[in-house]
Design a protein around this motif. Structure first.
Motif, PDB file in Angstrom:
ATOM      1  N   ALA A 295       0.848  -1.192   0.000  1.00 26.94           N
ATOM      2  CA  ALA A 295       0.000   0.000   0.000  1.00 26.94           C
ATOM      3  C   ALA A 295       0.886   1.245   0.000  1.00 26.94           C
ATOM      4  CB  ALA A 295      -0.937  -0.017   1.205  1.00 26.94           C
ATOM      5  N   ASN A 296       0.258   2.412   0.070  1.00 28.03           N
ATOM      6  CA  ASN A 296       1.021   3.660   0.086  1.00 28.03           C
ATOM      7  C   ASN A 296       1.791   3.777   1.398  1.00 28.03           C
ATOM      8  OD1 ASN A 296      -0.302   4.280  -2.323  1.00 28.03           O
ATOM      9  ND2 ASN A 296      -1.815   5.590  -1.333  1.00 28.03           N
ATOM     10  N   GLY A 297       3.100   3.666   1.327  1.00 27.80           N
ATOM     11  CA  GLY A 297       3.915   3.875   2.507  1.00 27.80           C
ATOM     12  C   GLY A 297       4.013   2.698   3.451  1.00 27.80           C
ATOM     13  N   VAL A 298       3.362   1.581   3.140  1.00 28.67           N
ATOM     14  CA  VAL A 298       3.385   0.445   4.049  1.00 28.67           C
ATOM     15  C   VAL A 298       3.254  -0.859   3.267  1.00 28.67           C
ATOM     16  CG1 VAL A 298       0.875   0.411   4.443  1.00 28.67           C
ATOM     17  CG2 VAL A 298       2.415  -0.445   6.231  1.00 28.67           C
ATOM     18  N   VAL A 299       3.881  -1.904   3.772  1.00 31.02           N
ATOM     19  CA  VAL A 299       3.665  -3.271   3.285  1.00 31.02           C
ATOM     20  C   VAL A 299       3.080  -4.062   4.443  1.00 31.02           C
ATOM     21  CG1 VAL A 299       4.697  -5.371   2.356  1.00 31.02           C
ATOM     22  CG2 VAL A 299       5.600  -3.141   1.668  1.00 31.02           C
ATOM     23  N   LEU A 300       1.893  -4.624   4.236  1.00 28.67           N
ATOM     24  CA  LEU A 300       1.271  -5.476   5.245  1.00 28.67           C
ATOM     25  C   LEU A 300       1.705  -6.919   4.968  1.00 28.67           C
ATOM     26  CD1 LEU A 300      -2.346  -3.989   5.439  1.00 28.67           C
ATOM     27  CD2 LEU A 300      -0.321  -3.391   6.772  1.00 28.67           C
ATOM     28  N   MET A 301       2.406  -7.492   5.926  1.00 26.02           N
ATOM     29  CA  MET A 301       3.037  -8.792   5.750  1.00 26.02           C
ATOM     30  C   MET A 301       2.327  -9.835   6.606  1.00 26.02           C
ATOM     31  SD  MET A 301       5.548  -9.932   3.979  1.00 26.02           S
ATOM     32  CE  MET A 301       6.367 -11.513   3.789  1.00 26.02           C
ATOM     33  N   PRO A 302       1.804 -10.904   6.015  1.00 29.06           N
ATOM     34  CA  PRO A 302       1.193 -11.952   6.840  1.00 29.06           C
ATOM     35  C   PRO A 302       2.254 -12.719   7.606  1.00 29.06           C
ATOM     36  CG  PRO A 302       1.282 -12.661   4.547  1.00 29.06           C
ATOM     37  CD  PRO A 302       1.774 -11.241   4.577  1.00 29.06           C
ATOM     38  N   ALA A 312      10.968 -13.278   6.747  1.00 28.04           N
ATOM     39  CA  ALA A 312      10.082 -12.685   5.751  1.00 28.04           C
ATOM     40  C   ALA A 312      10.012 -11.167   5.908  1.00 28.04           C
ATOM     41  CB  ALA A 312       8.693 -13.293   5.860  1.00 28.04           C
ATOM     42  N   ILE A 313       9.879 -10.688   7.138  1.00 31.49           N
ATOM     43  CA  ILE A 313       9.814  -9.245   7.378  1.00 31.49           C
ATOM     44  C   ILE A 313      11.133  -8.578   6.991  1.00 31.49           C
ATOM     45  CG2 ILE A 313       9.680  -7.500   9.200  1.00 31.49           C
ATOM     46  CD1 ILE A 313       7.571  -9.270  10.555  1.00 31.49           C
ATOM     47  N   SER A 314      12.248  -9.213   7.296  1.00 37.43           N
ATOM     48  CA  SER A 314      13.557  -8.648   6.947  1.00 37.43           C
ATOM     49  C   SER A 314      13.731  -8.541   5.442  1.00 37.43           C
ATOM     50  CB  SER A 314      14.674  -9.510   7.544  1.00 37.43           C
ATOM     51  OG  SER A 314      14.620  -9.505   8.960  1.00 37.43           O
ATOM     52  N   LEU A 315      13.273  -9.544   4.706  1.00 34.75           N
ATOM     53  CA  LEU A 315      13.358  -9.487   3.246  1.00 34.75           C
ATOM     54  C   LEU A 315      12.543  -8.315   2.706  1.00 34.75           C
ATOM     55  CD1 LEU A 315      13.373 -12.327   0.697  1.00 34.75           C
ATOM     56  CD2 LEU A 315      11.681 -10.528   0.411  1.00 34.75           C
ATOM     57  N   MET A 316      11.356  -8.094   3.269  1.00 38.83           N
ATOM     58  CA  MET A 316      10.530  -6.980   2.820  1.00 38.83           C
ATOM     59  C   MET A 316      11.147  -5.640   3.190  1.00 38.83           C
ATOM     60  SD  MET A 316       8.039  -7.843   1.002  1.00 38.83           S
ATOM     61  CE  MET A 316       7.392  -9.407   0.470  1.00 38.83           C
ATOM     62  N   ASP A 317      11.723  -5.551   4.383  1.00 37.31           N
ATOM     63  CA  ASP A 317      12.423  -4.327   4.776  1.00 37.31           C
ATOM     64  C   ASP A 317      13.515  -3.985   3.763  1.00 37.31           C
ATOM     65  OD1 ASP A 317      11.122  -3.458   7.105  1.00 37.31           O
ATOM     66  OD2 ASP A 317      12.220  -4.875   8.355  1.00 37.31           O
ATOM     67  N   ARG A 318      14.222  -4.988   3.325  1.00 39.71           N
ATOM     68  CA  ARG A 318      15.315  -4.778   2.382  1.00 39.71           C
ATOM     69  C   ARG A 318      14.816  -4.359   1.004  1.00 39.71           C
ATOM     70  NH1 ARG A 318      17.171  -9.492   2.662  1.00 39.71           N
ATOM     71  NH2 ARG A 318      16.785 -10.376   0.603  1.00 39.71           N
ATOM     72  N   GLY A 327       4.031  -6.613  10.254  1.00 39.86           N
ATOM     73  CA  GLY A 327       3.550  -7.986  10.295  1.00 39.86           C
ATOM     74  C   GLY A 327       2.153  -8.061  10.898  1.00 39.86           C
ATOM     75  N   ILE A 328       1.266  -8.772  10.225  1.00 36.53           N
ATOM     76  CA  ILE A 328      -0.108  -8.973  10.687  1.00 36.53           C
ATOM     77  C   ILE A 328      -0.317 -10.467  10.933  1.00 36.53           C
ATOM     78  CG2 ILE A 328      -2.562  -8.759  10.143  1.00 36.53           C
ATOM     79  CD1 ILE A 328      -1.363  -6.040  10.427  1.00 36.53           C
ATOM     80  N   GLN A 329      -0.678 -10.830  12.149  1.00 36.05           N
ATOM     81  CA  GLN A 329      -0.914 -12.236  12.474  1.00 36.05           C
ATOM     82  C   GLN A 329      -2.114 -12.752  11.683  1.00 36.05           C
ATOM     83  OE1 GLN A 329      -0.978 -15.756  13.209  1.00 36.05           O
ATOM     84  NE2 GLN A 329       0.653 -14.789  14.403  1.00 36.05           N
ATOM     85  N   CYS A 330      -1.888 -13.774  10.852  1.00 36.66           N
ATOM     86  CA  CYS A 330      -2.915 -14.225   9.908  1.00 36.66           C
ATOM     87  C   CYS A 330      -3.310 -15.686  10.057  1.00 36.66           C
ATOM     88  CB  CYS A 330      -2.448 -13.970   8.461  1.00 36.66           C
ATOM     89  SG  CYS A 330      -2.551 -12.247   7.963  1.00 36.66           S
ATOM     90  N   SER A 331      -2.950 -16.334  11.146  1.00 34.17           N
ATOM     91  CA  SER A 331      -3.304 -17.739  11.303  1.00 34.17           C
ATOM     92  C   SER A 331      -4.816 -17.948  11.285  1.00 34.17           C
ATOM     93  CB  SER A 331      -2.713 -18.288  12.600  1.00 34.17           C
ATOM     94  OG  SER A 331      -1.304 -18.250  12.574  1.00 34.17           O
ATOM     95  N   ASP A 332      -5.568 -17.053  11.927  1.00 35.33           N
ATOM     96  CA  ASP A 332      -7.032 -17.181  11.914  1.00 35.33           C
ATOM     97  C   ASP A 332      -7.610 -16.848  10.550  1.00 35.33           C
ATOM     98  OD1 ASP A 332      -7.485 -18.000  14.591  1.00 35.33           O
ATOM     99  OD2 ASP A 332      -7.153 -15.949  15.280  1.00 35.33           O
TER     100      ASP A 332
END
Length: 351
Positions: A295-302, A312-318, A327-332
């Motif tokens: 999104a604009n200014g943010v990546v929402l990562m499951p 996964a978060i580190s790869l996206m940061d890079r 990071g958004i908890q997505c197990s549910d």
């Protein structure tokens, strides 16, 4: 008459004017207390996302008051949320929502909506008529030109870099439960004509437990026009090992329309086997880090309470240094067969 061939689908990192979300209310998808748990996931997403861009939230009439109350308790700024009271069938905005296309000229950027047919992944989950009507409703409401390709296509089945390339899977777009009367060549031509695509990379199949028959947004995504993220597993005994290996081999051999190879980034798949089964009887869910949303200014990562979450978060940061990675908890959420990318649809160009 407007010529649809002058438009193209933008990449997800192109600036949005908003994000389409559907408030969860389908008890078949979310039985018992699972509905309350997935509502909390939605609130987590809305709380973060509405700080960066407008949210167009579609809510059924009977859920409107309840949803408003929950959002008020989270101090959601309603000036950043446009609520559409609409009889949605389910939450999967990516698959049934309008796919925006853009045309650049010297004065301004023109937009249109491509309105593909939606049949709930081959007629698996009726009814789906209200969701199928969403692109027409949105086009009429905002007075946007609308093109009808006369082909079943879900947004989660395709991924573009905005520079002429598209990723998809044979197991979805060539599945007889979608377009039995169209050949591979005809499917390709409609994607090229309506989305401004020049070349298509066909992967094979999707993840175990994926009731979409194998959407690309759980397998491989563009991080920029030259880089593709691919999901992998190391254990040859894993149910997804062979499928992901075949797809990875295809990506390593693939080139863009000018013959240039792509840079391939990989992430390990999180645990996909669950305790018990999902509503459709599967022992696996399509949990994947590829189901992120830019999104604009943010990546929402499951994330999934998995050892690979931080990787996964580190790869996206890079790869997205100009965006906050959350990071958004997505197990549910993924228990219902999808994650963040599946429930979001970007809108472009509206004032």
């Amino acid at each position: 008459m407007t010529d649809h061939r002058k438009y193209k689908m933008p990449p997800e990192w192109h600036p949005h004017v908003g994000t389409q979300l559907h408030w969860p209310s389908n008890r078949n998808t979310w039985p018992g207390k699972r509905l309350q748990r997935v509502e909390q996931v939605y609130l987590n997403i809305i709380e973060i996302l509405h700080r960066f861009e407008r949210i167009h939230l579609f809510i059924e009439e009977q859920a409107l008051g309840h949803a408003r109350s929950l959002m008020e308790n989270r101090s959601i700024d309603f000036s950043q949320v446009t609520i559409h009271e609409y009889p949605i069938n389910d939450v999967w905005a990516r698959d049934c929502g309008p796919i925006f296309v853009l045309k650049d000229n010297s004065e301004r950027q023109e937009i249109a909506i491509t309105d593909w047919e939606y049949n709930a992944w081959g007629g698996k989950y009726p009814p789906f008529d209200a969701d199928n009507n969403l692109p027409a409703y949105i086009a009429d409401y905002y007075d946007i030109p609308r093109f009808e390709p006369q082909m079943v296509l879900e947004g989660g089945a395709i991924e573009t870099n905005g520079h002429g390339m598209l990723l998809t899977t044979e197991s979805v777009l060539l599945n007889p439960n979608r377009n039995p009367d169209l050949s591979r060549k005809e499917v390709e031509q409609r994607l090229k004509d309506y989305l401004g695509i020049q070349k298509i990379i066909w992967l094979k199949e999707g993840l175990a437990g994926d009731d979409t028959d194998g959407h690309i947004d759980d397998l491989a995504r563009f991080l920029n026009k030259d880089t593709i993220l691919a999901m992998t597993v190391d254990d040859p005994e894993d149910v997804n090992y062979d499928v992901l290996q075949r797809n990875l081999e295809i990506l390593y051999k693939s080139t863009d329309q000018e013959g240039n190879s792509f840079q391939i980034e990989t992430l390990p798949l999180p645990q996909t086997r669950i305790k018990g089964t999902t509503v459709d009887g599967s022992e696996h869910v399509p949990a994947s880090y590829a189901n992120f949303y830019i999104a604009n200014g943010v990546v929402l990562m499951p994330v999934y309470d998995d050892p690979a979450d931080q990787q996964a978060i580190s790869l996206m940061d890079r790869n997205f240094p100009d965006r906050e990675v959350v990071g958004i908890q997505c197990s549910d959420l993924v228990w219902g067969q999808g994650a963040i990318h599946c429930i979001t649809q970007p809108w472009y160009g509206l004032s």
